[in-house]
Design a protein around this motif. Sequence first.
Motif, PDB file in Angstrom:
ATOM      1  N   HIS A   1       0.837  -1.206   0.000  1.00 24.67           N
ATOM      2  CA  HIS A   1       0.000   0.000   0.000  1.00 24.67           C
ATOM      3  C   HIS A   1       0.872   1.256   0.000  1.00 24.67           C
ATOM      4  O   HIS A   1       0.600   2.218  -0.743  1.00 24.67           O
ATOM      5  CB  HIS A   1      -0.911   0.013   1.233  1.00 24.67           C
ATOM      6  CG  HIS A   1      -1.940  -1.066   1.216  1.00 24.67           C
ATOM      7  ND1 HIS A   1      -2.813  -1.291   2.273  1.00 24.67           N
ATOM      8  CD2 HIS A   1      -2.259  -1.985   0.275  1.00 24.67           C
ATOM      9  CE1 HIS A   1      -3.597  -2.306   1.976  1.00 24.67           C
ATOM     10  NE2 HIS A   1      -3.283  -2.743   0.769  1.00 24.67           N
ATOM     11  N   THR A   2       1.914   1.263   0.823  1.00 26.14           N
ATOM     12  CA  THR A   2       2.805   2.415   0.912  1.00 26.14           C
ATOM     13  C   THR A   2       3.536   2.650  -0.403  1.00 26.14           C
ATOM     14  O   THR A   2       3.647   3.788  -0.875  1.00 26.14           O
ATOM     15  CB  THR A   2       3.835   2.205   2.048  1.00 26.14           C
ATOM     16  OG1 THR A   2       3.142   1.992   3.273  1.00 26.14           O
ATOM     17  CG2 THR A   2       4.744   3.412   2.183  1.00 26.14           C
ATOM     18  N   VAL A   3       4.032   1.574  -1.005  1.00 31.98           N
ATOM     19  CA  VAL A   3       4.741   1.692  -2.287  1.00 31.98           C
ATOM     20  C   VAL A   3       3.805   2.225  -3.363  1.00 31.98           C
ATOM     21  O   VAL A   3       4.186   3.103  -4.155  1.00 31.98           O
ATOM     22  CB  VAL A   3       5.329   0.322  -2.692  1.00 31.98           C
ATOM     23  CG1 VAL A   3       5.824   0.360  -4.134  1.00 31.98           C
ATOM     24  CG2 VAL A   3       6.466  -0.072  -1.759  1.00 31.98           C
ATOM     25  N   CYS A   4       2.569   1.710  -3.413  1.00 33.36           N
ATOM     26  CA  CYS A   4       1.578   2.200  -4.391  1.00 33.36           C
ATOM     27  C   CYS A   4       1.322   3.690  -4.209  1.00 33.36           C
ATOM     28  O   CYS A   4       1.297   4.457  -5.187  1.00 33.36           O
ATOM     29  CB  CYS A   4       0.267   1.429  -4.238  1.00 33.36           C
ATOM     30  SG  CYS A   4       0.265  -0.204  -4.978  1.00 33.36           S
ATOM     31  N   ARG A   5       1.127   4.082  -2.956  1.00 30.67           N
ATOM     32  CA  ARG A   5       0.857   5.495  -2.670  1.00 30.67           C
ATOM     33  C   ARG A   5       2.032   6.382  -3.078  1.00 30.67           C
ATOM     34  O   ARG A   5       1.852   7.443  -3.693  1.00 30.67           O
ATOM     35  CB  ARG A   5       0.541   5.658  -1.183  1.00 30.67           C
ATOM     36  CG  ARG A   5       0.094   7.066  -0.807  1.00 30.67           C
ATOM     37  CD  ARG A   5      -0.501   7.121   0.579  1.00 30.67           C
ATOM     38  NE  ARG A   5       0.442   6.621   1.577  1.00 30.67           N
ATOM     39  CZ  ARG A   5       0.285   5.476   2.250  1.00 30.67           C
ATOM     40  NH1 ARG A   5      -0.777   4.717   2.012  1.00 30.67           N
ATOM     41  NH2 ARG A   5       1.174   5.085   3.143  1.00 30.67           N
ATOM     42  N   ASP A   6       3.246   5.927  -2.765  1.00 24.54           N
ATOM     43  CA  ASP A   6       4.433   6.719  -3.110  1.00 24.54           C
ATOM     44  C   ASP A   6       4.616   6.824  -4.617  1.00 24.54           C
ATOM     45  O   ASP A   6       4.967   7.888  -5.140  1.00 24.54           O
ATOM     46  CB  ASP A   6       5.689   6.090  -2.484  1.00 24.54           C
ATOM     47  CG  ASP A   6       5.699   6.215  -0.965  1.00 24.54           C
ATOM     48  OD1 ASP A   6       4.863   6.970  -0.428  1.00 24.54           O
ATOM     49  OD2 ASP A   6       6.538   5.549  -0.328  1.00 24.54           O
ATOM     50  N   LEU A   7       4.372   5.736  -5.330  1.00 17.42           N
ATOM     51  CA  LEU A   7       4.511   5.773  -6.781  1.00 17.42           C
ATOM     52  C   LEU A   7       3.456   6.666  -7.420  1.00 17.42           C
ATOM     53  O   LEU A   7       3.730   7.386  -8.395  1.00 17.42           O
ATOM     54  CB  LEU A   7       4.411   4.357  -7.355  1.00 17.42           C
ATOM     55  CG  LEU A   7       5.616   3.440  -7.101  1.00 17.42           C
ATOM     56  CD1 LEU A   7       5.333   2.031  -7.614  1.00 17.42           C
ATOM     57  CD2 LEU A   7       6.870   3.994  -7.771  1.00 17.42           C
TER      58      LEU A   7
ATOM     59  N   LEU B   1       2.071   9.306  -5.961  1.00 14.80           N
ATOM     60  CA  LEU B   1       2.484  10.685  -5.664  1.00 14.80           C
ATOM     61  C   LEU B   1       3.612  11.121  -6.585  1.00 14.80           C
ATOM     62  O   LEU B   1       3.640  12.252  -7.076  1.00 14.80           O
ATOM     63  CB  LEU B   1       2.915  10.797  -4.202  1.00 14.80           C
ATOM     64  CG  LEU B   1       1.784  10.677  -3.161  1.00 14.80           C
ATOM     65  CD1 LEU B   1       2.348  10.644  -1.747  1.00 14.80           C
ATOM     66  CD2 LEU B   1       0.792  11.826  -3.307  1.00 14.80           C
ATOM     67  N   ARG B   2       4.563  10.199  -6.817  1.00 13.17           N
ATOM     68  CA  ARG B   2       5.675  10.507  -7.716  1.00 13.17           C
ATOM     69  C   ARG B   2       5.168  10.754  -9.136  1.00 13.17           C
ATOM     70  O   ARG B   2       5.608  11.680  -9.816  1.00 13.17           O
ATOM     71  CB  ARG B   2       6.672   9.350  -7.719  1.00 13.17           C
ATOM     72  CG  ARG B   2       7.976   9.677  -6.998  1.00 13.17           C
ATOM     73  CD  ARG B   2       8.954   8.533  -7.167  1.00 13.17           C
ATOM     74  NE  ARG B   2       8.836   7.602  -6.070  1.00 13.17           N
ATOM     75  CZ  ARG B   2       9.392   6.408  -6.052  1.00 13.17           C
ATOM     76  NH1 ARG B   2      10.073   5.979  -7.099  1.00 13.17           N
ATOM     77  NH2 ARG B   2       9.263   5.622  -5.006  1.00 13.17           N
ATOM     78  N   GLY B   3       4.231   9.918  -9.578  1.00  8.94           N
ATOM     79  CA  GLY B   3       3.667  10.083 -10.911  1.00  8.94           C
ATOM     80  C   GLY B   3       2.904  11.391 -11.052  1.00  8.94           C
ATOM     81  O   GLY B   3       2.992  12.064 -12.079  1.00  8.94           O
TER      82      GLY B   3
ATOM     83  N   SER C   1       3.840  14.444 -13.539  1.00  8.21           N
ATOM     84  CA  SER C   1       2.862  14.977 -14.488  1.00  8.21           C
ATOM     85  C   SER C   1       2.725  16.480 -14.351  1.00  8.21           C
ATOM     86  O   SER C   1       2.621  17.211 -15.359  1.00  8.21           O
ATOM     87  CB  SER C   1       1.499  14.320 -14.252  1.00  8.21           C
ATOM     88  OG  SER C   1       1.561  12.923 -14.434  1.00  8.21           O
ATOM     89  N   SER C   2       2.739  16.962 -13.114  1.00 13.46           N
ATOM     90  CA  SER C   2       2.630  18.408 -12.880  1.00 13.46           C
ATOM     91  C   SER C   2       3.817  19.154 -13.495  1.00 13.46           C
ATOM     92  O   SER C   2       3.657  20.205 -14.102  1.00 13.46           O
ATOM     93  CB  SER C   2       2.572  18.683 -11.372  1.00 13.46           C
ATOM     94  OG  SER C   2       1.459  18.059 -10.802  1.00 13.46           O
TER      95      SER C   2
END
Length: 324
Positions: free
Chosen positions: A304-310, A312-314, A318-319
């Motif tokens: 879950h943490t890795v998914c959330r971090d990825l 956020l990184r994505g 994009s921004s």
Amino acid sequence: MEASAPIPAANRSSALEFVLLGVTDKRDLQLLLFGVLLVTYTLTLLGNLLIVALTLADRRLHTPMYFFLRHFSLLEVGFTSTVSPQMLAHLLAARGAISRHRCFAQMILYFTLGAVETLLLAVMSTDRFLAICWPLRYPALMTPRVCSSLVLGCWTASLLALPGLFAWMLSLPFCGPRVLNHFFCDSSPLLELICADTRLLQLVAFLVAVCTLLIATLITTLSYGCIISTILRLPAAGGRSKAFSTCSSHILVVSLTYGSCIVMYLNPTQTGRLGLNKGIAFFNTTVSPLLNPFIYCLRNQLVHTVCRDLLLRGRALSSKIFRA
């Protein structure tokens, strides 16, 4: 299985094509099943490939446990893709014809990937045993080289055990209506079309299945017996809960996989139970591969943490792209 009655040479056939009866012959149910199976297959691919991507993308998941899980997910993709696309095509076209070569290739892939999965689950049980029972020696024991060797060993054992059986079966003459009471080319309906005595072949196949499942089940049972004994000796309730949580997902997957294989293939005569085998095989090839990503990841906080971090990184990347 009783010895097949002698078939006159004129009535024997080399069967260039087989016909699969499928799950149902009712058109409305076929279309409904097509829609359900299409969604199921798509989610299965997405879920398992997501596990593969996550375990490659983040260093926190570069551990033996996730290394084995990545390979298991790839096997699940291959296993369900051996059956599901052809089943979808047959449901949509309402025609179950399959060529002899494609049929045999499907059977070989199905049993080879299934055998590798069975052995890999035993390897994953051993990994959990070492991680929980010998935590201090675990990093030295489960090196990347050892992990790769264990996966290679699963493939080697399967490729040594099965090709002889396949060659033996495919060398026998096929005859009769060439109709398979199944939705894919399983060994049981194919055996019913062989116009020769298959008792020895079925016995040898049964012994191979027994050895494979017995070794895998014994390793898994001993591993989890030691794990449970170690967990119960832990002083803190929180430690016991965390350890049980780590293993519970694997125990569930092992129970589903080994249980279905035992019911389907641990029978000296593989013919005569096609209805039961068809239902279990449908669960094994379509439902079980879909459940596995959820079973392994639903309660896994690190994933879950890795998914959330990825994510956020994505989002941040994009921004930056849009601002540029």
